[in-house]
Design a protein around this motif. Structure first.
Motif, short mmCIF file in Angstrom:
data_model
loop_
_atom_site.label_atom_id
_atom_site.label_comp_id
_atom_site.label_asym_id
_atom_site.label_seq_id
_atom_site.Cartn_x
_atom_site.Cartn_y
_atom_site.Cartn_z
N THR A 99 0.85 -1.19 0.00
CA THR A 99 0.00 0.00 0.00
C THR A 99 0.88 1.23 0.00
O THR A 99 1.80 1.35 0.82
N ALA A 100 0.62 2.14 -0.92
CA ALA A 100 1.41 3.38 -0.97
C ALA A 100 1.20 4.17 0.31
O ALA A 100 0.07 4.27 0.82
N THR A 101 2.28 4.74 0.83
CA THR A 101 2.20 5.47 2.09
C THR A 101 2.21 6.98 1.90
O THR A 101 1.79 7.72 2.77
N LYS A 102 2.71 7.45 0.76
CA LYS A 102 2.78 8.89 0.55
C LYS A 102 2.94 9.17 -0.95
O LYS A 102 3.36 8.30 -1.71
N THR A 103 2.57 10.38 -1.34
CA THR A 103 2.81 10.83 -2.70
C THR A 103 4.25 11.34 -2.78
O THR A 103 4.63 12.22 -2.01
N THR A 104 5.03 10.81 -3.69
CA THR A 104 6.47 11.09 -3.68
C THR A 104 6.91 12.14 -4.69
O THR A 104 8.05 12.54 -4.67
N THR A 105 6.03 12.56 -5.58
CA THR A 105 6.45 13.55 -6.58
C THR A 105 5.25 14.34 -7.07
O THR A 105 4.12 13.86 -7.09
N GLU A 106 5.51 15.59 -7.45
CA GLU A 106 4.50 16.41 -8.12
C GLU A 106 4.78 16.52 -9.60
O GLU A 106 4.02 17.14 -10.34
N ALA A 107 5.87 15.92 -10.06
CA ALA A 107 6.25 16.01 -11.46
C ALA A 107 5.25 15.29 -12.34
O ALA A 107 4.60 14.31 -11.93
N ALA A 108 5.12 15.76 -13.58
CA ALA A 108 4.23 15.10 -14.54
C ALA A 108 4.93 13.97 -15.27
O ALA A 108 4.28 13.00 -15.70
N ILE A 109 6.25 14.08 -15.43
CA ILE A 109 7.03 13.10 -16.19
C ILE A 109 8.23 12.66 -15.35
O ILE A 109 8.93 13.50 -14.77
N LEU A 110 8.48 11.36 -15.31
CA LEU A 110 9.67 10.84 -14.66
C LEU A 110 10.53 10.11 -15.69
O LEU A 110 10.10 9.09 -16.24
N PRO A 111 11.74 10.59 -15.96
CA PRO A 111 12.65 9.83 -16.82
C PRO A 111 13.04 8.53 -16.11
O PRO A 111 13.24 8.52 -14.89
N ILE A 112 13.16 7.46 -16.87
CA ILE A 112 13.54 6.16 -16.32
C ILE A 112 14.77 5.67 -17.07
O ILE A 112 14.79 5.63 -18.30
N ALA A 113 15.79 5.33 -16.31
CA ALA A 113 17.05 4.88 -16.91
C ALA A 113 16.80 3.62 -17.74
O ALA A 113 16.04 2.73 -17.36
N SER A 114 17.46 3.56 -18.88
CA SER A 114 17.30 2.40 -19.76
C SER A 114 17.82 1.14 -19.09
O SER A 114 18.74 1.18 -18.27
N ASN A 115 17.20 0.03 -19.45
CA ASN A 115 17.59 -1.28 -18.92
C ASN A 115 17.31 -2.31 -20.02
O ASN A 115 16.28 -2.20 -20.71
N PRO A 116 18.16 -3.31 -20.20
CA PRO A 116 17.92 -4.30 -21.25
C PRO A 116 16.56 -4.99 -21.12
O PRO A 116 15.95 -5.34 -22.14
N LEU A 117 16.08 -5.15 -19.90
CA LEU A 117 14.77 -5.77 -19.72
C LEU A 117 13.65 -4.87 -20.23
O LEU A 117 12.65 -5.36 -20.77
N TYR A 118 13.80 -3.56 -20.05
CA TYR A 118 12.80 -2.64 -20.58
C TYR A 118 12.81 -2.68 -22.11
O TYR A 118 11.75 -2.66 -22.74
N VAL A 119 13.99 -2.73 -22.69
CA VAL A 119 14.10 -2.77 -24.15
C VAL A 119 13.45 -4.03 -24.69
O VAL A 119 12.65 -3.99 -25.64
N SER A 120 13.74 -5.17 -24.08
CA SER A 120 13.15 -6.44 -24.53
C SER A 120 11.64 -6.42 -24.39
O SER A 120 10.91 -6.91 -25.26
N PHE A 121 11.16 -5.85 -23.28
CA PHE A 121 9.71 -5.78 -23.07
C PHE A 121 9.05 -4.96 -24.17
O PHE A 121 8.03 -5.37 -24.74
N MET A 122 9.59 -3.78 -24.47
CA MET A 122 8.97 -2.92 -25.48
C MET A 122 9.02 -3.56 -26.86
O MET A 122 8.08 -3.43 -27.65
N GLU A 123 10.08 -4.27 -27.16
CA GLU A 123 10.15 -4.97 -28.44
C GLU A 123 9.07 -6.05 -28.53
O GLU A 123 8.45 -6.24 -29.58
#
Length: 266
Positions: A99-123
């Motif tokens: 269960t989330a305990t707090k809101t951690t950001t007010e930003a609209a966009i969060l950059p996410i560092a690339s990872n080979p697993l993310y690349v494979s998933f998107m492919e």
């Protein structure tokens, strides 16, 4: 073009040959995106964000942001996005007993560092767009869950964002509107984001600004446009979307009505 498959309503594959600004500026669900080619610039009320080829990002639910999509020279802008719906997020939160305990950001966009697993998933997700149109609902749900599990495994700090199911609470209406008047959203969105029903929003707005929301928004946007044109040397075609108008002709008509001269003649 923007293609949304009716049988895959949570997957969005965007392809543009020309620079594009589009759509309402409200983000209704978390969106996990992969920049295949081209660049995307985005802005919320405080920050600017840039995405280039190969970048990943997470757009945050219940935020306001503007987007400009720019294809590479002699090429196409290509973006693959997966909408992380709340039902699937709730299911995963129950499965991992989190269960989330707090809101951690007010930003609209969060950059996410690339990872080979993310690349494979998107492919693999891109390949789903090539499948026959019928009977893919369950497959997509599995892919959505896979994306959520990947995100919280590789970036566990995202848990409090992804699993925050709270609706916006009642906030300072005057401060919010002065920060966000230039976003092109319906009044019901502004009402929702300030923690109010539409009727309460209109009533509170009248008390604070001594004006209706629609009239105040138009006048405030025109004031900002006048400032940008006269003080920042911007052209009408550059500012009308930036200040929240949907089309140039409506902006020019309203501007001339207020200032007695067309924006191109200022």
């Amino acid at each position: 073009m923007t293609a949304i498959r009716e049988d895959l309503p949570q997957v969005l594959y965007s392809c543009y040959y020309q620079r594009s600004r589009e759509g309402e500026h409200f983000i209704p669900e978390h969106v996990f995106s992969y920049q295949i080619s081209g660049t995307m610039s985005a802005w919320d009320a405080k920050n600017a964000y840039e995405s280039k080829e190969g970048d990943f990002r997470l757009a945050i639910r219940n935020r306001l942001a503007k987007f400009v999509k720019q294809p590479p020279e002699n090429g196409e802008f290509k973006l693959l996005s997966l909408f992380l719906d709340r039902d699937t997020l709730r299911e995963v939160s129950r499965e991992i007993n989190y269960t989330a305990t707090k809101t951690t950001t007010e930003a609209a966009i969060l950059p996410i560092a690339s990872n080979p697993l993310y690349v494979s998933f998107m492919e693999s997700l891109l390949a789903y767009l090539q499948l026959p149109q019928e009977n893919n609902t369950e497959l997509l749900k599995l892919k959505t869950k896979e994306a959520i599990y990947l995100l919280i495994k590789i970036n566990p700090e995202l848990k409090d964002i992804l699993f925050d199911f709270n609706e916006p609470g009642k906030i300072d209406l005057e401060a919010f509107m002065n920060r966000n008047f230039h976003f092109n959203v319906h009044l019901k969105r502004f009402a929702y984001l300030t923690g109010r029903s539409l009727a309460t929003f209109k009533r509170d707005f009248q008390k604070i600004f001594q004006d209706t929301p629609s009239h105040w928004l138009q006048q405030r946007r025109l004031q900002e446009a006048y400032y940008l044109i006269t003080k920042k040397a911007k052209t009408p075609s550059e500012v009308y979307i930036d200040v929240g108008f949907e089309d140039l002709s409506h902006f020019s008509f309203a501007f001339k009505k207020k200032y007695g001269v067309s924006p191109s003649k200022v």
